[in-house]
Write a protein that holds these residues in place. Structure first.
Motif, PDB file in Angstrom:
ATOM      1  N   MET A 221      43.949  47.028  27.332  1.00 43.25           N
ATOM      2  CA  MET A 221      45.131  46.213  27.071  1.00 43.25           C
ATOM      3  C   MET A 221      45.849  46.703  25.815  1.00 43.25           C
ATOM      4  SD  MET A 221      47.119  43.532  27.473  1.00 43.25           S
ATOM      5  CE  MET A 221      48.163  42.467  26.458  1.00 43.25           C
ATOM      6  N   PRO A 222      47.163  47.072  25.927  1.00 41.01           N
ATOM      7  CA  PRO A 222      47.887  47.519  24.733  1.00 41.01           C
ATOM      8  C   PRO A 222      48.255  46.338  23.836  1.00 41.01           C
ATOM      9  CG  PRO A 222      49.361  47.445  26.614  1.00 41.01           C
ATOM     10  CD  PRO A 222      47.986  47.133  27.138  1.00 41.01           C
ATOM     11  N   MET A 223      48.305  46.587  22.546  1.00 40.13           N
ATOM     12  CA  MET A 223      48.734  45.548  21.616  1.00 40.13           C
ATOM     13  C   MET A 223      50.223  45.313  21.778  1.00 40.13           C
ATOM     14  SD  MET A 223      48.294  43.344  19.245  1.00 40.13           S
ATOM     15  CE  MET A 223      46.692  43.541  18.474  1.00 40.13           C
ATOM     16  N   PRO A 224      50.655  44.055  21.937  1.00 40.98           N
ATOM     17  CA  PRO A 224      52.084  43.784  22.100  1.00 40.98           C
ATOM     18  C   PRO A 224      52.875  44.135  20.855  1.00 40.98           C
ATOM     19  CG  PRO A 224      50.850  41.745  21.767  1.00 40.98           C
ATOM     20  CD  PRO A 224      49.836  42.831  21.957  1.00 40.98           C
ATOM     21  N   LYS A 225      54.076  44.696  21.058  1.00 45.74           N
ATOM     22  CA  LYS A 225      54.944  45.025  19.925  1.00 45.74           C
ATOM     23  C   LYS A 225      55.367  43.732  19.231  1.00 45.74           C
ATOM     24  CE  LYS A 225      56.777  49.250  22.035  1.00 45.74           C
ATOM     25  NZ  LYS A 225      57.990  49.958  22.471  1.00 45.74           N
ATOM     26  N   PRO A 226      55.587  43.771  17.913  1.00 46.43           N
ATOM     27  CA  PRO A 226      55.527  44.900  16.972  1.00 46.43           C
ATOM     28  C   PRO A 226      54.193  44.990  16.258  1.00 46.43           C
ATOM     29  CG  PRO A 226      56.516  43.038  15.872  1.00 46.43           C
ATOM     30  CD  PRO A 226      56.131  42.561  17.254  1.00 46.43           C
ATOM     31  N   TYR A 227      53.116  44.499  16.856  1.00 49.32           N
ATOM     32  CA  TYR A 227      51.826  44.415  16.171  1.00 49.32           C
ATOM     33  C   TYR A 227      50.978  45.658  16.402  1.00 49.32           C
ATOM     34  CZ  TYR A 227      53.115  39.466  16.103  1.00 49.32           C
ATOM     35  OH  TYR A 227      53.778  38.276  15.923  1.00 49.32           O
ATOM     36  N   THR A 228      49.993  45.819  15.512  1.00 50.12           N
ATOM     37  CA  THR A 228      48.949  46.811  15.699  1.00 50.12           C
ATOM     38  C   THR A 228      47.610  46.073  15.621  1.00 50.12           C
ATOM     39  OG1 THR A 228      48.888  47.299  13.326  1.00 50.12           O
ATOM     40  CG2 THR A 228      50.279  48.693  14.705  1.00 50.12           C
ATOM     41  N   PHE A 229      46.556  46.729  16.045  1.00 53.14           N
ATOM     42  CA  PHE A 229      45.230  46.125  16.014  1.00 53.14           C
ATOM     43  C   PHE A 229      44.568  46.337  14.658  1.00 53.14           C
ATOM     44  CE2 PHE A 229      45.118  46.622  20.776  1.00 53.14           C
ATOM     45  CZ  PHE A 229      44.991  45.269  21.036  1.00 53.14           C
ATOM     46  N   GLY A 230      43.809  45.349  14.226  1.00 53.75           N
ATOM     47  CA  GLY A 230      42.919  45.529  13.098  1.00 53.75           C
ATOM     48  C   GLY A 230      41.557  45.973  13.596  1.00 53.75           C
ATOM     49  N   ASP A 231      40.612  46.168  12.670  1.00 57.15           N
ATOM     50  CA  ASP A 231      39.273  46.600  13.063  1.00 57.15           C
ATOM     51  C   ASP A 231      38.439  45.455  13.614  1.00 57.15           C
ATOM     52  OD1 ASP A 231      39.543  49.301  12.402  1.00 57.15           O
ATOM     53  OD2 ASP A 231      39.086  48.922  10.298  1.00 57.15           O
ATOM     54  N   ALA A 232      38.681  44.225  13.122  1.00 56.70           N
ATOM     55  CA  ALA A 232      37.820  43.103  13.484  1.00 56.70           C
ATOM     56  C   ALA A 232      37.968  42.753  14.959  1.00 56.70           C
ATOM     57  CB  ALA A 232      38.162  41.885  12.626  1.00 56.70           C
ATOM     58  N   VAL A 233      36.842  42.669  15.653  1.00 56.66           N
ATOM     59  CA  VAL A 233      36.820  42.253  17.046  1.00 56.66           C
ATOM     60  C   VAL A 233      35.564  41.422  17.243  1.00 56.66           C
ATOM     61  CG1 VAL A 233      35.723  44.439  17.685  1.00 56.66           C
ATOM     62  CG2 VAL A 233      36.773  43.034  19.452  1.00 56.66           C
ATOM     63  N   THR A 234      35.655  40.358  18.017  1.00 55.24           N
ATOM     64  CA  THR A 234      34.513  39.485  18.251  1.00 55.24           C
ATOM     65  C   THR A 234      34.528  39.022  19.700  1.00 55.24           C
ATOM     66  OG1 THR A 234      33.364  37.487  17.465  1.00 55.24           O
ATOM     67  CG2 THR A 234      35.761  37.400  17.524  1.00 55.24           C
ATOM     68  N   ALA A 235      33.357  38.802  20.258  1.00 58.62           N
ATOM     69  CA  ALA A 235      33.237  38.359  21.645  1.00 58.62           C
ATOM     70  C   ALA A 235      31.980  37.532  21.804  1.00 58.62           C
ATOM     71  CB  ALA A 235      33.196  39.569  22.593  1.00 58.62           C
ATOM     72  N   ALA A 236      32.142  36.316  22.321  1.00 62.36           N
ATOM     73  CA  ALA A 236      31.004  35.437  22.598  1.00 62.36           C
ATOM     74  C   ALA A 236      31.500  34.229  23.372  1.00 62.36           C
ATOM     75  CB  ALA A 236      30.321  34.984  21.300  1.00 62.36           C
ATOM     76  N   GLY A 237      30.617  33.644  24.176  1.00 60.44           N
ATOM     77  CA  GLY A 237      30.951  32.420  24.884  1.00 60.44           C
ATOM     78  C   GLY A 237      32.139  32.541  25.821  1.00 60.44           C
ATOM     79  N   GLY A 238      32.391  33.748  26.334  1.00 59.46           N
ATOM     80  CA  GLY A 238      33.525  33.954  27.230  1.00 59.46           C
ATOM     81  C   GLY A 238      34.830  34.242  26.516  1.00 59.46           C
ATOM     82  N   THR A 239      34.834  34.247  25.191  1.00 63.24           N
ATOM     83  CA  THR A 239      36.045  34.511  24.406  1.00 63.24           C
ATOM     84  C   THR A 239      35.941  35.867  23.728  1.00 63.24           C
ATOM     85  OG1 THR A 239      36.425  32.167  23.947  1.00 63.24           O
ATOM     86  CG2 THR A 239      37.440  33.738  22.444  1.00 63.24           C
ATOM     87  N   THR A 240      37.017  36.634  23.791  1.00 62.67           N
ATOM     88  CA  THR A 240      37.144  37.864  23.015  1.00 62.67           C
ATOM     89  C   THR A 240      38.429  37.773  22.213  1.00 62.67           C
ATOM     90  OG1 THR A 240      35.976  39.176  24.687  1.00 62.67           O
ATOM     91  CG2 THR A 240      37.326  40.377  23.101  1.00 62.67           C
ATOM     92  N   ALA A 241      38.382  38.145  20.932  1.00 56.14           N
ATOM     93  CA  ALA A 241      39.556  38.026  20.067  1.00 56.14           C
ATOM     94  C   ALA A 241      39.643  39.210  19.119  1.00 56.14           C
ATOM     95  CB  ALA A 241      39.501  36.719  19.269  1.00 56.14           C
ATOM     96  N   LEU A 242      40.887  39.600  18.829  1.00 55.87           N
ATOM     97  CA  LEU A 242      41.182  40.649  17.865  1.00 55.87           C
ATOM     98  C   LEU A 242      42.342  40.192  16.997  1.00 55.87           C
ATOM     99  CD1 LEU A 242      40.849  42.111  20.945  1.00 55.87           C
ATOM    100  CD2 LEU A 242      40.614  44.096  19.426  1.00 55.87           C
ATOM    101  N   ALA A 243      42.423  40.741  15.790  1.00 53.35           N
ATOM    102  CA  ALA A 243      43.520  40.404  14.887  1.00 53.35           C
ATOM    103  C   ALA A 243      44.759  41.207  15.248  1.00 53.35           C
ATOM    104  CB  ALA A 243      43.120  40.683  13.446  1.00 53.35           C
ATOM    105  N   MET A 244      45.925  40.549  15.178  1.00 53.13           N
ATOM    106  CA  MET A 244      47.204  41.233  15.322  1.00 53.13           C
ATOM    107  C   MET A 244      47.780  41.447  13.918  1.00 53.13           C
ATOM    108  SD  MET A 244      48.984  39.456  18.656  1.00 53.13           S
ATOM    109  CE  MET A 244      49.416  37.946  17.780  1.00 53.13           C
ATOM    110  N   LEU A 245      48.099  42.709  13.600  1.00 56.12           N
ATOM    111  CA  LEU A 245      48.556  43.062  12.264  1.00 56.12           C
ATOM    112  C   LEU A 245      49.989  43.559  12.284  1.00 56.12           C
ATOM    113  CD1 LEU A 245      45.478  45.159  11.042  1.00 56.12           C
ATOM    114  CD2 LEU A 245      45.783  42.684  10.924  1.00 56.12           C
ATOM    115  N   ARG A 246      50.654  43.403  11.141  1.00 58.00           N
ATOM    116  CA  ARG A 246      51.931  44.059  10.878  1.00 58.00           C
ATOM    117  C   ARG A 246      51.725  45.050   9.745  1.00 58.00           C
ATOM    118  NH1 ARG A 246      56.839  42.028  12.796  1.00 58.00           N
ATOM    119  NH2 ARG A 246      56.738  39.999  13.848  1.00 58.00           N
ATOM    120  N   GLY A 247      52.335  46.230   9.895  1.00 60.02           N
ATOM    121  CA  GLY A 247      52.220  47.211   8.833  1.00 60.02           C
ATOM    122  C   GLY A 247      51.101  48.211   9.028  1.00 60.02           C
ATOM    123  N   GLY A 248      50.691  48.457  10.257  1.00 61.67           N
ATOM    124  CA  GLY A 248      49.678  49.454  10.523  1.00 61.67           C
ATOM    125  C   GLY A 248      48.278  48.890  10.470  1.00 61.67           C
ATOM    126  N   PRO A 249      47.258  49.753  10.640  1.00 57.80           N
ATOM    127  CA  PRO A 249      45.862  49.288  10.719  1.00 57.80           C
ATOM    128  C   PRO A 249      45.361  48.625   9.446  1.00 57.80           C
ATOM    129  CG  PRO A 249      45.977  51.688  10.578  1.00 57.80           C
ATOM    130  CD  PRO A 249      47.369  51.211  10.818  1.00 57.80           C
TER     131      PRO A 249
END
Length: 371
Positions: A221-249
């Motif tokens: 799944m691509p990150m929606p514009k104008p955001y970029t992905f951060g390093d933090a990613v978590t997954a448990a209990g059926g949920t997966t989440a990542l941070a949406m960043l502005r200004g690069g990684p």
């Protein structure tokens, strides 16, 4: 360290995710001489290290509820030189079962511990880059952990052992540590209950969040514009989440990208009770954990934390704590907070020690007596 994925982001990063801070002193007096004596002692006792440290640096919980508390005493005036470290295993009834201490150096990275069903796993990297791992059962007996010389496909029950550079996972079935097959070597990743690996692929533009199992890509799944992905990613209990960043990684967090159906559908969380615009969180200072029931814990290191009201993660409430916490983590559905000094000091702070909550932060209990 809670499920395997949350354990990552977790307790394993030894600078536990912090959710409040304080520089108050409790007037405990001059402890400088005792502090220096422990740091320089070539064979420090566990009681001396633990008493001097004042609060644990980390907490890990085994399947039976036993806790492993880790401690570190460093040279306060200098970021080099000798140090002392210790761990203590406490039974569910609060009784000390086993403990150990040793002399070390500030330059060595602190040991990291995660809780597993039958005990705890220790990961260590020396100042020269050498990796090692070992397992402790709930009685403190040590067991060998095999380091695989090749990347392995992940399975249900595998646990993230160390995040970040040279990420590794642990397989309890045969006490093996390995890199996940198919994932980049230098990246954070999460493992869900099905054994799927979730990570950010930065080799493509835009960056994509990838789900793999046995080295085979299941979703991307691509990150929606104008955001970029951060390093933090978590997954448990059926949920997966990542941070949406502005200004690069290394930019500031502006919200979360979340899926609750194995990556089939994603939605953006840019409010929901969390004042993202006021936080100005850089990627390294973001607290992000998924609990086993799918709720997300979000916060800022050295600041505030929010917990989702339910697994839909559509509304969050700020956690209230009995004293300011300098570090914070979730183990299963239990929240743990540590009160400690935010700057190097020989003194204790008011309420210093470990706290736990089993009801989402509504009530807290003190673990032991200190401060």
């Amino acid at each position: 360290m809670f499920t395997v994925a949350a354990a990552v982001v977790s307790v394993m990063s030894l600078a536990l995710t912090a959710c409040a801070q304080s520089d108050s002193r409790d007037g405990s007096g001059d402890r400088k001489a005792a502090y220096k004596r422990v740091v320089k002692d070539p064979h420090p006792s566990p009681d001396a290290v633990i008493e001097t440290a004042g609060a644990p640096a980390g907490v890990a919980r085994a399947g039976d509820g036993s806790l492993l508390l880790s401690y570190i005493v460093r040279n306060i005036e200098d970021d080099e030189g000798p140090a002392a470290a210790a761990w203590r295993i406490v039974s569910p009834a609060g009784r000390t079962v086993a403990q150990q201490a040793w002399h070390t150096n500030v330059e060595d990275l602190p040991d990291q511990y995660i809780g597993v069903r039958d005990g705890f796993v220790r990961w260590h990297r020396s100042s020269r880059g050498a990796e090692s791992a070992s397992a402790l059962d709930v009685r403190g007996k040590r067991h060998k952990v095999t380091l695989s010389d090749r990347a392995l496909g992940t399975r249900p029950g595998d646990i993230v052992l160390h995040e970040g550079t040279s990420a590794r996972f642990y397989r309890p079935a045969n006490r093996t540590m390995a890199a996940p097959a198919g994932a980049p070597e230098h990246t954070d990743f999460a493992l869900d209950e099905r054994g799927s690996v979730w990570f950010v692929d930065r080799s493509r533009t835009p960056n994509r969040v990838v789900q793999q199992r046995d080295g085979r890509t299941l979703a991307s799944m691509p990150m929606p514009k104008p955001y970029t992905f951060g390093d933090a990613v978590t997954a448990a209990g059926g949920t997966t989440a990542l941070a949406m960043l502005r200004g690069g990684p290394n930019g500031t967090a502006q919200g979360l990208l979340v899926t609750a159906d194995d990556g089939a559908h994603w939605r953006s969380l840019t409010g929901n009770g969390i004042p993202w615009q006021d936080l100005e969180l850089e990627s390294w200072s973001l607290v992000l954990q998924a609990l086993p029931d799918g709720r997300l814990l979000v916060g800022e290191k050295g600041g505030r934390c929010w917990l989702a009201d339910d697994r839909s993660n559509r509304a969050f409430h700020q956690l209230k704590t009995p004293v300011p916490f300098t570090s914070f983590t979730a183990q299963g559905l239990t929240l743990y907070g540590i009160a400690d000094a935010t700057k190097p000091t020989y003194d204790l702070v008011k309420g210093e020690g470990l706290y736990a909550s089993d009801d989402g932060g509504r009530t807290w209990r003190r673990q032991g007596k200190r401060g």
